[in-house]
Write a protein that holds these residues in place. Structure first.
Motif, mmCIF file in Angstrom:
data_model
loop_
_atom_site.group_PDB
_atom_site.id
_atom_site.type_symbol
_atom_site.label_atom_id
_atom_site.label_comp_id
_atom_site.label_asym_id
_atom_site.label_seq_id
_atom_site.Cartn_x
_atom_site.Cartn_y
_atom_site.Cartn_z
ATOM 1 N N SER A 125 57.614 60.952 46.279
ATOM 2 C CA SER A 125 58.176 59.628 46.575
ATOM 3 C C SER A 125 57.265 58.504 46.098
ATOM 4 N N LEU A 126 55.962 58.734 46.113
ATOM 5 C CA LEU A 126 55.005 57.702 45.710
ATOM 6 C C LEU A 126 54.669 57.741 44.220
ATOM 7 N N ASN B 3 56.124 54.234 42.627
ATOM 8 C CA ASN B 3 55.875 52.954 43.288
ATOM 9 C C ASN B 3 55.043 53.127 44.542
ATOM 10 N N ASP B 4 54.300 52.082 44.874
ATOM 11 C CA ASP B 4 53.669 51.999 46.179
ATOM 12 C C ASP B 4 54.773 51.632 47.159
ATOM 13 N N LEU B 5 54.741 52.226 48.346
ATOM 14 C CA LEU B 5 55.809 51.996 49.317
ATOM 15 C C LEU B 5 55.235 51.687 50.695
ATOM 16 N N LEU C 11 59.098 54.622 52.730
ATOM 17 C CA LEU C 11 58.857 56.058 52.580
ATOM 18 C C LEU C 11 59.782 56.859 53.482
ATOM 19 N N VAL D 49 46.162 59.826 48.832
ATOM 20 C CA VAL D 49 46.961 58.626 49.082
ATOM 21 C C VAL D 49 46.032 57.550 49.628
ATOM 22 N N ARG E 279 45.817 53.737 51.646
ATOM 23 C CA ARG E 279 46.542 53.015 52.691
ATOM 24 C C ARG E 279 45.979 51.606 52.755
ATOM 25 N N THR F 107 51.033 49.571 53.444
ATOM 26 C CA THR F 107 51.530 50.047 52.161
ATOM 27 C C THR F 107 50.729 51.284 51.753
ATOM 28 N N TYR F 108 51.419 52.248 51.139
ATOM 29 C CA TYR F 108 50.798 53.490 50.683
ATOM 30 C C TYR F 108 51.032 53.658 49.189
ATOM 31 N N GLY F 109 50.075 54.281 48.520
ATOM 32 C CA GLY F 109 50.196 54.593 47.107
ATOM 33 C C GLY F 109 49.318 55.773 46.757
ATOM 34 N N LEU F 110 49.485 56.279 45.557
ATOM 35 C CA LEU F 110 48.707 57.428 45.111
ATOM 36 C C LEU F 110 47.373 56.982 44.534
#
Length: 123
Positions: free
Chosen positions: A43-44, A47-49, A54, A79, A81, A92-95
């Protein structure tokens, strides 16, 4: 604030023994291949979500399981945060780069499965 842990690598030329119960890489493998870990990483991938985005993108996951999965993936360094100090706080979360490296073959696997899977019968 961006969170995550730095990963120490095995000495040059040395690999972790993921079949040994004390191997630190084993926990990361378990988190990535958990029921929800792979879906969070996929899912990531683009995009950052935010947390709620998410949750909406992964049908069937509870808030509790999403929070637990994200906590483990952040701790593993896959990930990141970021918390915006608003009321209520926006998270917001991203890889991370490590998460992107791990996510690439997972995405390729996901794409192969969805492209090659026979359509389900309509009944």
């Amino acid at each position: 604030m961006v969170g995550g842990v730095q990963h120490r690598q095995a000495e040059t030329g040395e690999r972790y023994d993921v079949f040994h119960t004390d191997c630190p890489a084993r926990d990361v493998v378990d988190h990535v291949t958990s029921r929800w870990g792979i879906w969070v990483l996929i899912s990531l991938r683009s995009n950052d979500l935010r947390f709620y985005e998410l949750r909406e993108s992964i049908q069937g996951i509870s808030e509790k399981m999403l929070a637990q999965t994200l906590r483990a993936l952040v701790q593993d360094g896959l990930v990141w945060r970021e918390v915006e100090p608003t009321t209520p706080p926006q998270v917001t979360y991203g890889l991370t780069e490590f998460g992107q490296d791990i996510g690439e073959p997972l995405t390729a696997l996901f794409d192969r499965i969805t492209q090659r899977l026979s359509p389900r019968s309509a009944g």
